[in-house]
Design a protein around this motif. Structure first.
Motif, PDB file in Angstrom:
ATOM      1  N   THR A  77       0.837  -1.194   0.000  1.00 34.43           N
ATOM      2  CA  THR A  77       0.000   0.000   0.000  1.00 34.43           C
ATOM      3  C   THR A  77       0.873   1.245   0.000  1.00 34.43           C
ATOM      4  O   THR A  77       2.048   1.189   0.388  1.00 34.43           O
ATOM      5  CB  THR A  77      -0.913   0.055   1.239  1.00 34.43           C
ATOM      6  N   LEU A  78       0.278   2.355  -0.393  1.00 31.71           N
ATOM      7  CA  LEU A  78       1.003   3.623  -0.374  1.00 31.71           C
ATOM      8  C   LEU A  78       1.456   3.955   1.046  1.00 31.71           C
ATOM      9  O   LEU A  78       2.597   4.363   1.259  1.00 31.71           O
ATOM     10  CB  LEU A  78       0.132   4.740  -0.949  1.00 31.71           C
ATOM     11  N   ALA A  79       0.597   3.750   2.016  1.00 32.34           N
ATOM     12  CA  ALA A  79       0.949   4.047   3.412  1.00 32.34           C
ATOM     13  C   ALA A  79       2.136   3.202   3.882  1.00 32.34           C
ATOM     14  O   ALA A  79       3.057   3.723   4.525  1.00 32.34           O
ATOM     15  CB  ALA A  79      -0.254   3.818   4.318  1.00 32.34           C
ATOM     16  N   ASN A  80       2.141   1.910   3.553  1.00 36.58           N
ATOM     17  CA  ASN A  80       3.243   1.038   3.975  1.00 36.58           C
ATOM     18  C   ASN A  80       4.552   1.385   3.277  1.00 36.58           C
ATOM     19  O   ASN A  80       5.624   1.337   3.887  1.00 36.58           O
ATOM     20  CB  ASN A  80       2.889  -0.432   3.736  1.00 36.58           C
ATOM     21  N   VAL A  81       4.472   1.741   1.994  1.00 39.30           N
ATOM     22  CA  VAL A  81       5.674   2.133   1.257  1.00 39.30           C
ATOM     23  C   VAL A  81       6.245   3.419   1.848  1.00 39.30           C
ATOM     24  O   VAL A  81       7.449   3.526   2.107  1.00 39.30           O
ATOM     25  CB  VAL A  81       5.382   2.278  -0.247  1.00 39.30           C
ATOM     26  N   LYS A  82       5.386   4.399   2.089  1.00 42.36           N
ATOM     27  CA  LYS A  82       5.852   5.660   2.682  1.00 42.36           C
ATOM     28  C   LYS A  82       6.475   5.430   4.055  1.00 42.36           C
ATOM     29  O   LYS A  82       7.517   6.011   4.372  1.00 42.36           O
ATOM     30  CB  LYS A  82       4.697   6.660   2.791  1.00 42.36           C
ATOM     31  N   LYS A  83       5.855   4.602   4.859  1.00 45.02           N
ATOM     32  CA  LYS A  83       6.381   4.315   6.196  1.00 45.02           C
ATOM     33  C   LYS A  83       7.754   3.648   6.112  1.00 45.02           C
ATOM     34  O   LYS A  83       8.682   4.030   6.818  1.00 45.02           O
ATOM     35  CB  LYS A  83       5.402   3.423   6.960  1.00 45.02           C
ATOM     36  N   ALA A  84       7.900   2.665   5.223  1.00 42.47           N
ATOM     37  CA  ALA A  84       9.167   1.944   5.077  1.00 42.47           C
ATOM     38  C   ALA A  84      10.286   2.850   4.564  1.00 42.47           C
ATOM     39  O   ALA A  84      11.449   2.676   4.923  1.00 42.47           O
ATOM     40  CB  ALA A  84       8.989   0.752   4.144  1.00 42.47           C
ATOM     41  N   LEU A  85       9.939   3.834   3.745  1.00 44.61           N
ATOM     42  CA  LEU A  85      10.961   4.704   3.145  1.00 44.61           C
ATOM     43  C   LEU A  85      11.150   6.030   3.884  1.00 44.61           C
ATOM     44  O   LEU A  85      11.962   6.858   3.461  1.00 44.61           O
ATOM     45  CB  LEU A  85      10.615   4.959   1.676  1.00 44.61           C
ATOM     46  N   ALA A  86      10.449   6.221   4.984  1.00 41.69           N
ATOM     47  CA  ALA A  86      10.589   7.456   5.767  1.00 41.69           C
ATOM     48  C   ALA A  86      12.043   7.640   6.213  1.00 41.69           C
ATOM     49  O   ALA A  86      12.686   6.713   6.692  1.00 41.69           O
ATOM     50  CB  ALA A  86       9.666   7.412   6.976  1.00 41.69           C
ATOM     51  N   GLY A  87      12.575   8.824   6.007  1.00 40.71           N
ATOM     52  CA  GLY A  87      13.937   9.148   6.428  1.00 40.71           C
ATOM     53  C   GLY A  87      15.021   8.613   5.510  1.00 40.71           C
ATOM     54  O   GLY A  87      16.208   8.784   5.782  1.00 40.71           O
ATOM     55  N   LEU A  88      14.645   7.985   4.431  1.00 42.93           N
ATOM     56  CA  LEU A  88      15.599   7.361   3.502  1.00 42.93           C
ATOM     57  C   LEU A  88      16.643   8.339   2.978  1.00 42.93           C
ATOM     58  O   LEU A  88      17.827   8.009   2.896  1.00 42.93           O
ATOM     59  CB  LEU A  88      14.830   6.755   2.325  1.00 42.93           C
ATOM     60  N   LEU A  89      16.248   9.541   2.639  1.00 42.32           N
ATOM     61  CA  LEU A  89      17.147  10.465   1.942  1.00 42.32           C
ATOM     62  C   LEU A  89      18.226  11.082   2.820  1.00 42.32           C
ATOM     63  O   LEU A  89      19.167  11.675   2.293  1.00 42.32           O
ATOM     64  CB  LEU A  89      16.330  11.563   1.265  1.00 42.32           C
ATOM     65  N   THR A  90      18.133  10.918   4.129  1.00 46.08           N
ATOM     66  CA  THR A  90      19.142  11.520   5.012  1.00 46.08           C
ATOM     67  C   THR A  90      20.538  10.973   4.741  1.00 46.08           C
ATOM     68  O   THR A  90      21.518  11.666   4.996  1.00 46.08           O
ATOM     69  CB  THR A  90      18.784  11.316   6.494  1.00 46.08           C
ATOM     70  N   GLN A  91      20.644   9.771   4.202  1.00 46.47           N
ATOM     71  CA  GLN A  91      21.956   9.184   3.931  1.00 46.47           C
ATOM     72  C   GLN A  91      22.461   9.447   2.512  1.00 46.47           C
ATOM     73  O   GLN A  91      23.534   8.993   2.147  1.00 46.47           O
ATOM     74  CB  GLN A  91      21.940   7.689   4.218  1.00 46.47           C
ATOM     75  N   PHE A  92      21.693  10.200   1.718  1.00 50.74           N
ATOM     76  CA  PHE A  92      22.083  10.496   0.345  1.00 50.74           C
ATOM     77  C   PHE A  92      22.266  12.000   0.184  1.00 50.74           C
ATOM     78  O   PHE A  92      21.294  12.753   0.087  1.00 50.74           O
ATOM     79  CB  PHE A  92      21.040   9.959  -0.637  1.00 50.74           C
ATOM     80  N   GLY A  94      22.698  15.569  -1.167  1.00 50.96           N
ATOM     81  CA  GLY A  94      22.178  16.251  -2.348  1.00 50.96           C
ATOM     82  C   GLY A  94      20.778  15.803  -2.756  1.00 50.96           C
ATOM     83  O   GLY A  94      20.276  16.248  -3.785  1.00 50.96           O
ATOM     84  N   TYR A  95      20.159  14.906  -1.976  1.00 47.38           N
ATOM     85  CA  TYR A  95      18.818  14.425  -2.269  1.00 47.38           C
ATOM     86  C   TYR A  95      17.863  14.974  -1.220  1.00 47.38           C
ATOM     87  O   TYR A  95      18.155  14.979  -0.029  1.00 47.38           O
ATOM     88  CB  TYR A  95      18.749  12.906  -2.202  1.00 47.38           C
ATOM     89  N   SER A  96      16.665  15.412  -1.656  1.00 47.55           N
ATOM     90  CA  SER A  96      15.667  15.918  -0.708  1.00 47.55           C
ATOM     91  C   SER A  96      14.278  15.799  -1.322  1.00 47.55           C
ATOM     92  O   SER A  96      14.137  15.485  -2.500  1.00 47.55           O
ATOM     93  CB  SER A  96      15.961  17.390  -0.352  1.00 47.55           C
ATOM     94  N   GLU A  97      13.273  16.048  -0.535  1.00 51.54           N
ATOM     95  CA  GLU A  97      11.891  16.154  -0.992  1.00 51.54           C
ATOM     96  C   GLU A  97      11.420  14.981  -1.848  1.00 51.54           C
ATOM     97  O   GLU A  97      11.078  15.147  -3.006  1.00 51.54           O
ATOM     98  CB  GLU A  97      11.665  17.465  -1.759  1.00 51.54           C
ATOM     99  N   MET A  98      11.358  13.802  -1.252  1.00 52.41           N
ATOM    100  CA  MET A  98      10.855  12.627  -1.973  1.00 52.41           C
ATOM    101  C   MET A  98       9.340  12.615  -1.982  1.00 52.41           C
ATOM    102  O   MET A  98       8.709  12.782  -0.950  1.00 52.41           O
ATOM    103  CB  MET A  98      11.381  11.336  -1.331  1.00 52.41           C
ATOM    104  N   GLN A  99       8.768  12.404  -3.169  1.00 57.43           N
ATOM    105  CA  GLN A  99       7.324  12.237  -3.331  1.00 57.43           C
ATOM    106  C   GLN A  99       7.063  10.832  -3.854  1.00 57.43           C
ATOM    107  O   GLN A  99       7.715  10.386  -4.793  1.00 57.43           O
ATOM    108  CB  GLN A  99       6.743  13.263  -4.291  1.00 57.43           C
ATOM    109  N   ILE A 100       6.088  10.151  -3.243  1.00 59.26           N
ATOM    110  CA  ILE A 100       5.721   8.812  -3.650  1.00 59.26           C
ATOM    111  C   ILE A 100       4.246   8.833  -4.020  1.00 59.26           C
ATOM    112  O   ILE A 100       3.424   9.289  -3.229  1.00 59.26           O
ATOM    113  CB  ILE A 100       5.948   7.801  -2.512  1.00 59.26           C
ATOM    114  N   LYS A 101       3.937   8.340  -5.217  1.00 60.37           N
ATOM    115  CA  LYS A 101       2.550   8.301  -5.684  1.00 60.37           C
ATOM    116  C   LYS A 101       2.230   6.916  -6.207  1.00 60.37           C
ATOM    117  O   LYS A 101       3.069   6.287  -6.842  1.00 60.37           O
ATOM    118  CB  LYS A 101       2.328   9.321  -6.802  1.00 60.37           C
ATOM    119  N   LEU A 102       1.016   6.473  -5.974  1.00 60.93           N
ATOM    120  CA  LEU A 102       0.533   5.212  -6.525  1.00 60.93           C
ATOM    121  C   LEU A 102       0.011   5.475  -7.940  1.00 60.93           C
ATOM    122  O   LEU A 102      -0.785   6.381  -8.133  1.00 60.93           O
ATOM    123  CB  LEU A 102      -0.570   4.633  -5.651  1.00 60.93           C
ATOM    124  N   ASN A 103       0.501   4.730  -8.902  1.00 62.46           N
ATOM    125  CA  ASN A 103       0.017   4.884 -10.288  1.00 62.46           C
ATOM    126  C   ASN A 103      -1.283   4.148 -10.470  1.00 62.46           C
ATOM    127  O   ASN A 103      -1.556   3.182  -9.906  1.00 62.46           O
ATOM    128  CB  ASN A 103       1.047   4.349 -11.282  1.00 62.46           C
TER     129      ASN A 103
END
Length: 103
Positions: A77-92, A94-103
């Motif tokens: 689900t979108l909620a589960n994907v967002k939860k699993a990927l929360a905080g992901l970009l802190t280790q990358f 130059g990366y910021s503002e991740m948006q996740i959308k269900l197609n």
């Protein structure tokens, strides 16, 4: 949604603001897969449709995730994907503002 070989995948679009143009990042994909497997959201992942573009004066790195869970399809689900990927970009850097959308 994509159906092949008796498997159902849900397709998610990811867009990340980057400082420099990016069209591929295997370390990012590995970390995404690790988090989604670790959180039992998926059993199979495919990444595709990579693109780099500018929108609203921001450099964007976009791609699609085709996610499947053979054991528990309802977990993808979108909620589960967002939860699993929360905080992901802190280790990358130059990366910021991740948006996740269900197609």
């Amino acid at each position: 949604m994509c159906i092949a070989c008796d498997e159902t995948s849900r397709i998610f679009s990811i867009e990340i603001v980057t400082q420099e143009p990016v069209s591929n990042n295997m370390d990012l994909y590995k970390e995404i897969a690790h988090r989604l497997f670790q959180n039992k959201v998926i059993s199979l992942i495919n990444v595709g449709n990579n693109r780099a573009f500018v929108a609203n004066d921001k450099q964007i790195f976009g791609f699609e995730l085709h996610l499947t869970n053979r054991h528990n399809p309802a977990a993808v689900t979108l909620a589960n994907v967002k939860k699993a990927l929360a905080g992901l970009l802190t280790q990358f850097e130059g990366y910021s503002e991740m948006q996740i959308k269900l197609n």
